[in-house]
Write a protein that holds these residues in place. Structure first.
Motif, PDB file in Angstrom:
ATOM      1  N   SER A   1       0.835  -1.206   0.000  1.00 51.01           N
ATOM      2  CA  SER A   1       0.000   0.000   0.000  1.00 51.01           C
ATOM      3  C   SER A   1       0.871   1.259   0.000  1.00 51.01           C
ATOM      4  N   TYR A   2       2.057   1.160   0.600  1.00 47.16           N
ATOM      5  CA  TYR A   2       2.970   2.307   0.596  1.00 47.16           C
ATOM      6  C   TYR A   2       3.566   2.510  -0.794  1.00 47.16           C
ATOM      7  N   ILE A   3       3.863   1.400  -1.456  1.00 40.58           N
ATOM      8  CA  ILE A   3       4.428   1.488  -2.804  1.00 40.58           C
ATOM      9  C   ILE A   3       3.461   2.214  -3.731  1.00 40.58           C
ATOM     10  N   LYS A   4       2.180   1.950  -3.542  1.00 33.61           N
ATOM     11  CA  LYS A   4       1.182   2.598  -4.393  1.00 33.61           C
ATOM     12  C   LYS A   4       1.298   4.121  -4.277  1.00 33.61           C
ATOM     13  N   ILE A   5       1.482   4.599  -3.057  1.00 26.07           N
ATOM     14  CA  ILE A   5       1.599   6.050  -2.844  1.00 26.07           C
ATOM     15  C   ILE A   5       2.885   6.575  -3.477  1.00 26.07           C
TER      16      ILE A   5
ATOM     17  N   ASN B   1      -1.673  13.653   0.388  1.00 24.09           N
ATOM     18  CA  ASN B   1      -1.426  12.430   1.158  1.00 24.09           C
ATOM     19  C   ASN B   1       0.015  12.352   1.666  1.00 24.09           C
ATOM     20  N   GLY B   2       0.758  13.448   1.452  1.00 30.42           N
ATOM     21  CA  GLY B   2       2.130  13.464   1.953  1.00 30.42           C
ATOM     22  C   GLY B   2       3.154  13.181   0.880  1.00 30.42           C
ATOM     23  N   PHE B   3       2.710  12.791  -0.296  1.00 33.76           N
ATOM     24  CA  PHE B   3       3.664  12.433  -1.354  1.00 33.76           C
ATOM     25  C   PHE B   3       3.329  13.091  -2.696  1.00 33.76           C
ATOM     26  N   GLY B   4       2.168  12.781  -3.180  1.00 33.31           N
ATOM     27  CA  GLY B   4       1.889  13.077  -4.593  1.00 33.31           C
ATOM     28  C   GLY B   4       1.290  14.446  -4.839  1.00 33.31           C
ATOM     29  N   ARG B   5       0.373  14.479  -5.818  1.00 34.10           N
ATOM     30  CA  ARG B   5      -0.248  15.716  -6.254  1.00 34.10           C
ATOM     31  C   ARG B   5      -1.052  16.355  -5.108  1.00 34.10           C
ATOM     32  N   ILE B   6      -1.040  17.686  -5.089  1.00 35.41           N
ATOM     33  CA  ILE B   6      -1.795  18.403  -4.066  1.00 35.41           C
ATOM     34  C   ILE B   6      -3.027  19.013  -4.724  1.00 35.41           C
ATOM     35  N   ASN B   7      -4.207  18.590  -4.283  1.00 33.83           N
ATOM     36  CA  ASN B   7      -5.445  19.132  -4.850  1.00 33.83           C
ATOM     37  C   ASN B   7      -6.111  20.073  -3.860  1.00 33.83           C
ATOM     38  N   TYR B   8      -6.538  21.206  -4.355  1.00 27.07           N
ATOM     39  CA  TYR B   8      -7.258  22.173  -3.524  1.00 27.07           C
ATOM     40  C   TYR B   8      -8.682  21.661  -3.290  1.00 27.07           C
TER      41      TYR B   8
END
Lengths: 442, 292
Positions: free
Chosen positions: A90-94, B43-50
């Motif tokens: 599940s972490y890899i997905k992120i 979510n702490g990693f990816g794209r940031i959505n308003y």
């Protein structure tokens, strides 16, 4: 004369420089999840052994506490090690969504990793058709039992719900607890129990359908599974006598309770082999294990081993030595005998790589009970007779809900149906956010 | 070079610059970023959505957050009463001890210097149902503490607070004692001549004279109660069934377990505003002439 000496000196320096740059090994840094019990063995049998066998790649293993908290800022800053561990798919997905992990598909094709790994284990690292992670370890849920105690009392190991409840009554009548277990050392132990009841009551086919969205988690079989777990935990006190004691016991407590006849059985993951063997070694009792009993005839037949990966390895998208990192992984996957030797040194509780083991791969001195698990699991899982653990196949939010909010059901603050409604809501959200982890076609 | 660049004032700013620079990047900038993140679904990693105020709407529907806020209030009230009263009494009694006072100070202060994990393990062991007090009483045939108070939803919050208070009250003793030693002895001598009792001296001399330190301690308690985390996390992780969940623990769970960093930032912003209101309240009191 001075010019000649200077020429010789410069030639020597330049030769040394080019020789060093041409033949220097590529350095690959790997951040691994630290465990005081296993780190020295992993360093010696994996990292040092790899470096001793070849001189193309120099592997540096760095053991880190709470790897997920450590790796996150490193990856986000665009640096970090060439290779890293994560707690699960599940972490890899992120990481994959954020472009922080490298696709290993070209290496998988080049080295033939799909043929080396068990099918389900390979698929657990495939996202959007490409391989991003490989499990370092696999595990499943089983139960251990005190064989001597069972023989003394003429008890048979249970195969269905009726037999479980009948045996439980006999064990309690003897003043013992049915199962040893506790969550003081690891609050998410609750999800082990939830997963067991989903798979052995609702059944793996239904769990699979719910995972891929063809069924609702609010369907009766799941709600009934949670109600049965609530009954066994709260009303019957199967685990360590009562709910409060279950909350108070940690790993050492319940393992000790099991080995000293405080409980007759221990329902736990296969990581329990090592400590069970060690603890029983200090007593005159003998132990054995079985797959979990099937609690509902609709749930299929035994054994249905739940699939679980305990940690994964991946390559950092920012790594400049990805080829070297792939060589490290291939070295690890290429020798089943060596892999078994490493995991055997760790009591088969860590570094149990999901390779296609056969009888011939095992050391003749291996404990037959351990060997039976390894071969039976490989056969059953490869033939499609398997279930699903929550910690491998659930996205983060629904996964945390399962163990956090199970306590609320046990406390009587919400009903099993309300619990599953919240679960369904979180699954719908995760599906909408494209946060699901790969399940693999059943 | 212009004169103002070499003035005393400018030189002071040169010395302050490294601290301001570090503070901006390590504290101020992440804080401002956190204010902005509460309007996103990051979510702490990816794209940031308003997502606008969606997180705030969710927060006011969140039953765990409501529970956690209630627990924080209970926590604050407990810390404003029990350890304060005990520390005041003990500090006052200690002022009367001439010999061996250092020993008592050390004993009372000792839990404060222990790491929270050590304090927690000690108390978890004491309340352990098998080998703690419960097990011992059971061997004596007495059914007392058979279940750990950390494991019962009715008592978990109070049990955790008890451990934290046990560690904290010694700190209050030391600061109250320091304040009491600054009180002019002639006041007590005058009171003695007037025939004041020990309680009257405490009520009419000691307490008013240590008011600035006393109020400061209350402000510290209120502010520190907001982000309270470590004792809850180590002893119960907010359980059983969220019965000891506090706001900071909920924030941690959202940010690092559920990976809802945007939502966790919203919780952080609420905590920030709450502390701001408290500080503002005391600032108003000060403006009104209160010695706080």
């Amino acid at each position: 004369m001075m010019n000649k000496i200077l020429n010789i000196f410069l030639t020597f320096i330049l030769t040394a420089f080019f020789a060093t740059s041409t033949f220097a090994a590529t350095k690959v840094v790997w951040w691994m999840e630290s465990s005081a019990d296993t780190d020295p063995t992993v360093q010696e049998m994996m990292c040092d052994a790899f470096n001793a066998e070849q001189d193309e790649v120099e592997l540096e293993c760095v053991f880190k506490e709470d790897i997920n908290d450590t790796i996150r800022p490193a990856l986000l800053s665009g640096s970090g090690p060439d290779m890293f561990d994560t707690p699960g798919a599940s972490y890899i997905k992120i990481y994959q969504d954020a472009g922080l992990v490298k696709s290993m598909q070209e290496y998988a094709d080049q080295y033939g990793w799909q043929d080396k790994l068990l099918g389900w284990a390979y698929n657990s690292g495939v996202f959007d058709g490409e391989l991003y992670s490989i499990p370092k370890n696999y595990e499943t849920m089983i139960y251990f039992y005190n064989k001597t105690l069972f023989e003394e009392n003429g008890w048979s190991t249970p195969n269905n719900l009726e037999e479980v409840e009948s045996l439980a009554a006999k064990i309690k009548a003897k003043g013992m607890n049915v199962y040893a277990y506790g969550s003081a050392g690891w609050q998410p132990t609750h999800e082990h129990l939830v997963g067991n009841y989903f798979n052995t009551y609702a059944g793996p086919d239904n769990v699979y359908k719910a995972l891929i969205g063809e069924k609702k988690w609010t369907d009766p079989e799941f709600v009934e599974a949670i109600e049965l777990l609530r009954k066994h935990m709260v009303d019957e006190g199967y685990w360590s006598g009562d709910l409060e004691t279950y909350y108070s016991l940690d790993w050492d407590d319940f393992n000790n309770e099991f080995a000293t006849r405080g409980s007759a059985m221990l329902m736990i993951g296969t990581w329990g082999f090592n400590v069970t063997a060690t603890n029983f070694g200090e007593t005159s009792d003998d132990w054995d294990w079985n797959p979990l009993p099937i609690l509902n005839s609709q749930a299929g037949s035994a054994p249905n081993y739940q699939l679980a990966t305990g940690g994964t390895m991946s390559i950092n998208a920012a790594s400049k030595n990805a080829d070297g990192a792939a060589k490290v992984i291939d070295w690890i996957l290429s020798d089943k005998e060596r892999a078994l030797k490493v995991t055997g040194s760790l009591g088969y509780g860590a570094w149990l790589l999901p390779l296609k083991y056969t009888d011939a791969d095992f050391d003749p001195n291996i404990d037959p009970r351990q060997k039976r698990f390894l071969t039976e699991f490989a056969e059953a899982s490869d033939s499609g007779n398997y279930g699903y653990t929550t910690w491998t196949f659930y996205p983060n939010d629904p996964g945390v809900h399962i163990w956090k909010d199970m306590e609320v059901v046990w406390a009587g603050d919400i009903t099993p149906l309300e619990f599953m409604e919240e679960s369904q809501r979180l699954w719908d959200q995760a599906r909408a956010d494209d946060a699901l982890v790969p399940v693999g076609k059943r | 070079m212009p004169k103002f660049l070499t003035s005393i004032n400018a030189i002071s700013w040169y010395f302050l610059f490294p601290v301001i620079f570090i503070h901006f990047f390590v504290v101020a900038f992440p804080s401002i970023l956190s204010l902005l993140l509460c309007l996103t679904d990051w979510n702490g990693f990816g794209r940031i959505n308003y997502v606008g105020l969606e997180n705030f709407q969710e927060l006011f529907r969140d039953r765990v957050f409501k529970k956690a806020v209630k627990h924080n209030i209970i926590w604050t009230v407990m810390f404003l009463t029990i350890p304060v009263i005990v520390a005041l009494i003990i500090a006052y009694l200690l002022t009367g001890i001439k010999r061996g006072q250092l020993f008592y100070r050390l004993v009372y202060f000792f839990p404060y210097i222990l790491a929270s994990i050590v304090n927690c393990l000690i108390w978890r062991y004491i309340f352990h149902p098998r080998h703690g007090l419960g097990g011992w009483f059971e061997n004596q045939g007495i059914d007392f503490l058979a279940k750990s108070p950390f494991a019962m939803k009715e008592t978990a919050l109070y049990a955790v607070a008890w451990v934290d208070m046990w560690h904290f009250w010694g700190f209050l003793v030391i600061i109250y004692l320091t304040g009491m030693y600054q009180v002019d002895d002639s006041l007590y001598e005058a009171a003695d001549i007037e025939g004041a009792t020990k309680f009257q001296k405490f009520r009419y001399i000691t307490l008013p004279m240590i008011r600035p330190i006393f109020v400061l301690s209350l402000i510290i308690i209120i502010i520190w109660s907001v982000p309270t985390f470590d004792y809850v996390y180590i002893l119960t992780m907010g359980g059983p069934a969220y019965s000891s969940e506090v706001v900071a623990n909920h924030l941690y769970s959202q940010a690092f377990q559920r990976m809802n960093v945007g939502y966790a930032s919203t919780i952080g912003v609420m905590m920030f505003f709450y502390v701001g209101i408290i500080v503002g309240f005391f600032a108003i009191l000060r403006r009104m002439g209160w010695e706080v």
